[in-house]
Every structure is written in structure tokens, then in C-alpha cells.
Design a protein around this motif. Structure first.
Motif, PDB file in Angstrom:
ATOM      1  N   SER A   1      14.164  47.995  53.070  1.00  0.00           N
ATOM      2  CA  SER A   1      15.085  46.943  53.510  1.00  0.00           C
ATOM      3  C   SER A   1      14.378  45.600  53.436  1.00  0.00           C
ATOM      4  O   SER A   1      13.138  45.533  53.384  1.00  0.00           O
ATOM      5  N   GLU A   2      15.154  44.539  53.435  1.00  0.00           N
ATOM      6  CA  GLU A   2      14.597  43.199  53.289  1.00  0.00           C
ATOM      7  C   GLU A   2      13.618  42.897  54.430  1.00  0.00           C
ATOM      8  O   GLU A   2      13.923  43.107  55.605  1.00  0.00           O
ATOM      9  N   GLY A   3      12.449  42.425  54.056  1.00  0.00           N
ATOM     10  CA  GLY A   3      11.432  42.057  55.034  1.00  0.00           C
ATOM     11  C   GLY A   3      10.538  43.190  55.490  1.00  0.00           C
ATOM     12  O   GLY A   3       9.630  42.968  56.300  1.00  0.00           O
ATOM     13  N   ALA A   4      10.756  44.401  54.987  1.00  0.00           N
ATOM     14  CA  ALA A   4       9.960  45.553  55.417  1.00  0.00           C
ATOM     15  C   ALA A   4       8.680  45.672  54.602  1.00  0.00           C
ATOM     16  O   ALA A   4       8.609  45.235  53.446  1.00  0.00           O
ATOM     17  N   LEU A   5       7.673  46.276  55.198  1.00  0.00           N
ATOM     18  CA  LEU A   5       6.464  46.621  54.466  1.00  0.00           C
ATOM     19  C   LEU A   5       6.763  47.737  53.462  1.00  0.00           C
ATOM     20  O   LEU A   5       7.614  48.598  53.718  1.00  0.00           O
ATOM     21  N   PRO A   6       6.090  47.761  52.310  1.00  0.00           N
ATOM     22  CA  PRO A   6       6.255  48.880  51.377  1.00  0.00           C
ATOM     23  C   PRO A   6       5.812  50.190  52.046  1.00  0.00           C
ATOM     24  O   PRO A   6       4.874  50.206  52.833  1.00  0.00           O
ATOM     25  N   PHE A   7       6.479  51.270  51.689  1.00  0.00           N
ATOM     26  CA  PHE A   7       6.194  52.569  52.313  1.00  0.00           C
ATOM     27  C   PHE A   7       5.878  53.594  51.239  1.00  0.00           C
ATOM     28  O   PHE A   7       6.600  53.730  50.249  1.00  0.00           O
ATOM     29  N   SER A   8       4.788  54.317  51.457  1.00  0.00           N
ATOM     30  CA  SER A   8       4.415  55.441  50.593  1.00  0.00           C
ATOM     31  C   SER A   8       4.297  56.699  51.440  1.00  0.00           C
ATOM     32  O   SER A   8       3.976  56.628  52.631  1.00  0.00           O
ATOM     33  N   MET A   9       4.542  57.865  50.826  1.00  0.00           N
ATOM     34  CA  MET A   9       4.485  59.115  51.583  1.00  0.00           C
ATOM     35  C   MET A   9       3.939  60.235  50.712  1.00  0.00           C
ATOM     36  O   MET A   9       4.320  60.377  49.549  1.00  0.00           O
ATOM     37  N   TYR A  10       3.037  61.010  51.315  1.00  0.00           N
ATOM     38  CA  TYR A  10       2.480  62.196  50.670  1.00  0.00           C
ATOM     39  C   TYR A  10       2.956  63.443  51.409  1.00  0.00           C
ATOM     40  O   TYR A  10       3.153  63.422  52.625  1.00  0.00           O
ATOM     41  N   LEU A  11       3.110  64.529  50.672  1.00  0.00           N
ATOM     42  CA  LEU A  11       3.319  65.839  51.296  1.00  0.00           C
ATOM     43  C   LEU A  11       1.929  66.428  51.542  1.00  0.00           C
ATOM     44  O   LEU A  11       1.340  67.067  50.676  1.00  0.00           O
ATOM     45  N   ASN A  12       1.403  66.179  52.746  1.00  0.00           N
ATOM     46  CA  ASN A  12       0.033  66.558  53.057  1.00  0.00           C
ATOM     47  C   ASN A  12      -0.087  68.046  53.351  1.00  0.00           C
ATOM     48  O   ASN A  12       0.782  68.635  54.001  1.00  0.00           O
ATOM     49  N   LEU A  13      -1.180  68.631  52.893  1.00  0.00           N
ATOM     50  CA  LEU A  13      -1.416  70.058  53.075  1.00  0.00           C
ATOM     51  C   LEU A  13      -2.448  70.357  54.161  1.00  0.00           C
ATOM     52  O   LEU A  13      -2.605  71.518  54.546  1.00  0.00           O
ATOM     53  N   ASP A  14      -3.151  69.323  54.633  1.00  0.00           N
ATOM     54  CA  ASP A  14      -4.197  69.566  55.627  1.00  0.00           C
ATOM     55  C   ASP A  14      -3.647  69.538  57.046  1.00  0.00           C
ATOM     56  O   ASP A  14      -3.872  70.452  57.842  1.00  0.00           O
ATOM     57  N   LYS A  15      -2.889  68.510  57.395  1.00  0.00           N
ATOM     58  CA  LYS A  15      -2.390  68.361  58.762  1.00  0.00           C
ATOM     59  C   LYS A  15      -1.546  69.546  59.240  1.00  0.00           C
ATOM     60  O   LYS A  15      -1.679  69.976  60.399  1.00  0.00           O
ATOM     61  N   PRO A  16      -0.671  70.146  58.408  1.00  0.00           N
ATOM     62  CA  PRO A  16       0.119  71.296  58.894  1.00  0.00           C
ATOM     63  C   PRO A  16      -0.710  72.486  59.334  1.00  0.00           C
ATOM     64  O   PRO A  16      -0.231  73.309  60.123  1.00  0.00           O
ATOM     65  N   LEU A  17      -1.958  72.598  58.854  1.00  0.00           N
ATOM     66  CA  LEU A  17      -2.802  73.708  59.282  1.00  0.00           C
ATOM     67  C   LEU A  17      -3.050  73.668  60.786  1.00  0.00           C
ATOM     68  O   LEU A  17      -3.274  74.707  61.409  1.00  0.00           O
ATOM     69  N   ILE A  18      -3.014  72.473  61.372  1.00  0.00           N
ATOM     70  CA  ILE A  18      -3.192  72.350  62.821  1.00  0.00           C
ATOM     71  C   ILE A  18      -2.095  73.121  63.537  1.00  0.00           C
ATOM     72  O   ILE A  18      -2.351  73.906  64.466  1.00  0.00           O
TER      73      ILE A  18
ATOM     74  N   PHE B   1      14.220  55.400  60.968  1.00  0.00           N
ATOM     75  CA  PHE B   1      14.304  55.325  59.512  1.00  0.00           C
ATOM     76  C   PHE B   1      15.677  54.843  59.050  1.00  0.00           C
ATOM     77  O   PHE B   1      15.782  53.985  58.159  1.00  0.00           O
ATOM     78  N   ALA B   2      16.743  55.391  59.629  1.00  0.00           N
ATOM     79  CA  ALA B   2      18.097  55.152  59.122  1.00  0.00           C
ATOM     80  C   ALA B   2      18.710  53.848  59.613  1.00  0.00           C
ATOM     81  O   ALA B   2      19.551  53.262  58.908  1.00  0.00           O
ATOM     82  N   LEU B   3      18.331  53.368  60.787  1.00  0.00           N
ATOM     83  CA  LEU B   3      19.028  52.230  61.382  1.00  0.00           C
ATOM     84  C   LEU B   3      18.176  50.979  61.575  1.00  0.00           C
ATOM     85  O   LEU B   3      18.729  49.902  61.832  1.00  0.00           O
ATOM     86  N   PHE B   4      16.863  51.108  61.453  1.00  0.00           N
ATOM     87  CA  PHE B   4      15.986  49.963  61.704  1.00  0.00           C
ATOM     88  C   PHE B   4      15.011  49.774  60.534  1.00  0.00           C
ATOM     89  O   PHE B   4      14.923  50.629  59.653  1.00  0.00           O
ATOM     90  N   THR B   5      14.313  48.633  60.543  1.00  0.00           N
ATOM     91  CA  THR B   5      13.286  48.382  59.532  1.00  0.00           C
ATOM     92  C   THR B   5      12.281  49.523  59.531  1.00  0.00           C
ATOM     93  O   THR B   5      11.789  49.922  60.582  1.00  0.00           O
ATOM     94  N   TYR B   6      11.993  50.021  58.324  1.00  0.00           N
ATOM     95  CA  TYR B   6      11.054  51.132  58.216  1.00  0.00           C
ATOM     96  C   TYR B   6      10.033  50.848  57.126  1.00  0.00           C
ATOM     97  O   TYR B   6      10.420  50.478  56.022  1.00  0.00           O
ATOM     98  N   PRO B   7       8.746  50.987  57.401  1.00  0.00           N
ATOM     99  CA  PRO B   7       8.165  51.404  58.684  1.00  0.00           C
ATOM    100  C   PRO B   7       8.128  50.286  59.720  1.00  0.00           C
ATOM    101  O   PRO B   7       8.161  50.542  60.906  1.00  0.00           O
TER     102      PRO B   7
END
Length: 258
Positions: free
Chosen positions: A85-102, A247-253
Motif C-alpha cells: 500500500s502507499e507509504g508502506a515499507l517493502p515486504f519480503s517473505m521466506y518459507l523458513n524451515l528452521d523456525k518450525p522445528l521449535i 495485513f488486510a486492513l492496515f499498512t503492512y508491515p
């Protein structure tokens, strides 16, 4: 182990076998996986010092996994510097495999986290979720770090799947099930366990600034109340609902500075 735990272990094995096949998991992950297995065996031993050692080693491993410090895990980038959305920081996302092991470790090594039974999902969320939404997103808006920005981009479904299974579920297993539930079992004090878990959840977000520490701590109190009233499922749904509303209604992230 219960059938549910065997199912979780089978799904974990299948998922990580596919990740290995597609090149997202390297042989360098073997030490971390073996260390997790060893800690799981230690926490199930009868001797108290072995259980303490197992939990201590797991906490160190969980921190390293959450911060992506351990080698061999190659998460797939599925969102690359998108401005939603206008004025938001760029967002990147990975499907991480390490954190779910927790989360998988907690499910398999600490089956007691599923023993809490509350008043049901909807009754538990009826009051907690609206108040948590108001406190967190209202607080973020009043601090000027998000604005009103309704949207439903094409990446919503992959974002939602990742956030539900790899973020909300994993974090609630750790902060509410393991930390809050464990402290409650240890000290027999519900309020202390809830506050400590919420503050640790806030500290996990401190890298993004003091505002996110404050907001995440508020969110942690809401998720902790949901967990106390309705168990792990209520905490996961509350966490995911707050994130999805953001995510759906406000500036994200968040809004870009300046």
C-alpha cells in the motif's frame, strides 16, 4: 506417544524429506536435528538434572533456529520486496524451515502443553480477541506506524498459510504452550506466567523498535489470556486473527519512516 504425535512426526519427516529433495535442506542441518533429538530424550528422562539440561539446551537451540543462525536451511523466497500500500515499507517473505522445528519439538517432547482445556474456542475469543485487536492495532495507529489501508493482494493466500502454520502456530507453541504453560506448572501462578511470556514475546520483537516491543507485549497479554481461557487453539486463532487484520486492513508491515 499418542497418535497425534506420531502423525505430527510423520508430517515433519515428509515435509523435510521434500525440502531435502528440492534443495532447501542441506546436510549441514544434521547436527541441529541430532541435537534436537538429544534434548528431547533428555527432557523425558526421570532424573531432574537431565530434564533441566535438556530444557536449557533446547532454549539455546530454539533461539538459534528462530534467528536463522544454524546452517543448511534454505528458505524459499515467495514474496520479494512488495509494497502492499502507499507509504508502506517493502515486504519480503521466506518459507523458513528452521523456525518450525521449535514447534514440532515442543509438541513431541512436551505433550503436557495440550492438556489445558478451557471453555471452548468461541467463548474464549469473544472478549479477548476484540480487546487485543483494539489494543494492538489501535495502538499501532496512534503511534503512527500504520495507517488505514484495506487490501487483498494476490499474495494473501501464501502469506496467510505461512503466517498460520509457520508463524502463529510455532510462536504460540513456544511462548504460550512452552513458556507460559511451563512457568505455570513450575510456579503455580497464572498471572506471573502470563506476564513473563508476554514480555519475552515483546523482547522477541524489540529488533524492530521499542514500539513493536510495546505492541507485541500487549499482544502477548491477549494471546496469553486466550490460551488461559481456551487452550492452545484459542491462542493460535487469536494471534493469526490479529496478524491477518493487520495485513488486510492496515499498512503492512508498517509505514516507511519520514
Amino acid at each position: 506417544m499418542s497418535p497425534a504425535h506420531w502423525i505430527a512426526l510423520a508430517l515433519l519427516g515428509l515435509g523435510y524429506a521434500l525440502a531435502l529433495f528440492h534443495g532447501h535442506l542441506g546436510l549441514a542441518t544434521l547436527p541441529a536435528l541430532l541435537a534436537l533429538c538429544c534434548t528431547a530424550l533428555l527432557v523425558r528422562r526421570p532424573a531432574g538434572w537431565q530434564r533441566v539440561l535438556g530444557h536449557g539446551l533446547f532454549i539455546v537451540l530454539a533461539l538459534a533456529l528462530a534467528l536463522h543462525w544454524l546452517p543448511g536451511f534454505q528458505g524459499a523466497k515467495v514474496i520479494d520486496k512488495v509494497v502492499f500500500s502507499e507509504g508502506a515499507l517493502p515486504f519480503s517473505m521466506y518459507l523458513n524451515l528452521d523456525k518450525p522445528l521449535i514447534g514440532f519439538w515442543i509438541l513431541l517432547a512436551c505433550p503436557w502443553i495440550l492438556s489445558l482445556r478451557g471453555r471452548g474456542l468461541l467463548p474464549s475469543l469473544g472478549l479477548v480477541l476484540p480487546l487485543t485487536l483494539l489494543a494492538c492495532l489501535g495502538g499501532a495507529w496512534s503511534l503512527g506506524i500504520v495507517g488505514w489501508a484495506p487490501k487483498w493482494p494476490e499474495q494473501t493466500w501464501i502469506w496467510a498459510l505461512n503466517n498460520l502454520l509457520l508463524v502463529s502456530l510455532t510462536e504460540e507453541l513456544l511462548f504460550r504452550g512452552y513458556i507460559q504453560g511451563g512457568l505455570q506448572r513450575l510456579f503455580r501462578h497464572q498471572g506471573l506466567a502470563l506476564i513473563v511470556a508476554a514480555l519475552l514475546f515483546g523482547l522477541a520483537h524489540l529488533g524492530s523498535g521499542w514500539q513493536w516491543f510495546y505492541l507485541a507485549s500487549l499482544a502477548g497479554i491477549g494471546y496469553g489470556l486466550a490460551y488461559r481461557l481456551g487452550g492452545l487453539s484459542a491462542a493460535v486463532v487469536c494471534h493469526f486473527a490479529v496478524n491477518l487484520t493487520h495485513f488486510a486492513l492496515f499498512t503492512y508491515p508498517m509505514l516507511a519512516p519520514g
